[in-house]
Design a protein around this motif. Sequence first.
Motif, PDB file in Angstrom:
ATOM      1  N   VAL A   1      39.647  38.559  40.445  1.00 48.28           N
ATOM      2  CA  VAL A   1      40.215  39.838  40.823  1.00 48.28           C
ATOM      3  C   VAL A   1      38.986  40.625  41.585  1.00 48.28           C
ATOM      4  O   VAL A   1      38.980  41.016  42.605  1.00 48.28           O
ATOM      5  N   ASN A   2      37.746  40.520  40.818  1.00 48.43           N
ATOM      6  CA  ASN A   2      36.730  41.130  41.185  1.00 48.43           C
ATOM      7  C   ASN A   2      36.073  40.547  42.574  1.00 48.43           C
ATOM      8  O   ASN A   2      35.828  41.041  43.452  1.00 48.43           O
ATOM      9  N   LYS A   3      36.328  39.233  42.447  1.00 55.70           N
ATOM     10  CA  LYS A   3      35.883  38.420  43.524  1.00 55.70           C
ATOM     11  C   LYS A   3      36.281  38.428  44.960  1.00 55.70           C
ATOM     12  O   LYS A   3      36.101  38.579  46.019  1.00 55.70           O
ATOM     13  N   HIS A   4      37.822  38.608  44.767  1.00 60.17           N
ATOM     14  CA  HIS A   4      38.885  38.260  45.986  1.00 60.17           C
ATOM     15  C   HIS A   4      39.360  39.793  46.277  1.00 60.17           C
ATOM     16  O   HIS A   4      40.070  39.823  47.372  1.00 60.17           O
ATOM     17  N   PHE A   5      39.373  40.900  45.389  1.00 58.82           N
ATOM     18  CA  PHE A   5      39.972  42.123  45.728  1.00 58.82           C
ATOM     19  C   PHE A   5      39.042  43.261  45.345  1.00 58.82           C
ATOM     20  O   PHE A   5      37.769  42.950  45.265  1.00 58.82           O
ATOM     21  N   THR A   6      39.600  44.548  45.411  1.00 57.76           N
ATOM     22  CA  THR A   6      38.647  45.730  45.122  1.00 57.76           C
ATOM     23  C   THR A   6      38.371  45.898  43.552  1.00 57.76           C
ATOM     24  O   THR A   6      39.296  45.552  42.944  1.00 57.76           O
TER      25      THR A   6
END
Length: 443
Positions: A243-248
């Motif tokens: 989630v950290n890699k692909h989202f905010t």
Amino acid sequence: MNNFKKNLLSVYGVNLINGLCGIMFVPLALKGLGAEGYGLYSIFTIMSSYIYFSELGTTKYFTRILARDKDILHQKKHIQLAVSIYLRLAGALVLLTPIMLYLIPKYVFPVHDSKNIISIIIIYAIVDYLLSLPTAIILMYNIGNEKFLKVSNYNLISGISRHSLLIISVLISDSVIFLMNVYLLRRIIDFYYSIKLLDRIPLGGWKPNYQKGEFKRVISQSIYLSTSQILQISVIALGTYLVNKHFTLQEVGLYKSSFDIATKVWFISNGLGLVIFPRFAAITTDKSQVKNFIKKLKKYNLLSWVVFNIIFLTGILCLPLLKFIFSIQDEMLFGTLLLGTCLNAHANFSYEFLQADGYFKTVILVNLFSLLIMLIGFYIFIDYYGLLSVGISWAISQIFYGISLDIMAFKNYLSINQQLKLLLINLVLLFISIFVFLSFVSR
């Protein structure tokens, strides 16, 4: 009531209280720190979890040894050896700190405009681990000797004081740094209460015993325990990383707050694991005892499937209330996360049994495949489901994890027909729960 049941009830009672305190903390922290702040705090807790495993399985290895060898002089030598190994590992961790400060902010958690805070989080996580070592050694000795009533008393005081301090900190400050300072303070409080409430280790046990070749021997054996634990925590932490890699960072906070609420069901499985591992370690020294115990294990396994399916369905039916209390924004995401955590909780029984019985490589392989399934599943679903893809892939990986560990735990003790019958019952229960869940959220 026998001692085992008393121990289990005491641990469950304490875990329930601490679990409720943890549930109270999540919405308060989300409100006090904001979604981004909660996301950073989540990275800190994940880093602390990983750094804990720099011990390479030493704690669980010596817990197993202490459970099997009750001679006080032998236990003293085991603890002295453990202390010497902890000191070496702590020194190695300190030496590796500059490398971690370079690699993690750049490749693992590359948070935009927050590189410095990630570096600070790493340092705090390392200090947190170092401060926890004396208490960990005292707990290891007490758990290995099945002093669970005392361990429960300690965990109760430790949990209440910890959550009280954390709740107060997010009420008076929106600073993640302030919260981490309070987190470190709690380690000092933990050590104080461990001395007051737990049995002290044998006289002279704190003196390191550097035996030639013993460090290599212990690490070579405990490395399997550690590898399994690292893979297990990697599956749990993978969602936050993805989630950290692909989202905010805000979406990290929203995802992790839902995940943290869902994982409170682990107070049941963690309590069970704490009590049964030393008991399993003692039982598995005698194969005749194992065969007699398998009949009970089979009943417990089926009961576990029923209990965690009920917990899952209860959580789904209470979604409107949970959304109101905890500000859950995505019902489907929370539901998939809860399904995965319930399956993971169920699998803990078989997980502890296999490790106590020495099937370390089997547990490692199951954890490794679970990790790969979640990773591959996420990238298959991300274009279609966005943030929900992390929940779907987590649930699928835990279906594989729970079923696989059950099969491996029983394969040497039950006939093929018995295994298939048990598997069929478990799958029917699982499919009913999934059907009810999908019908409820698509209403």
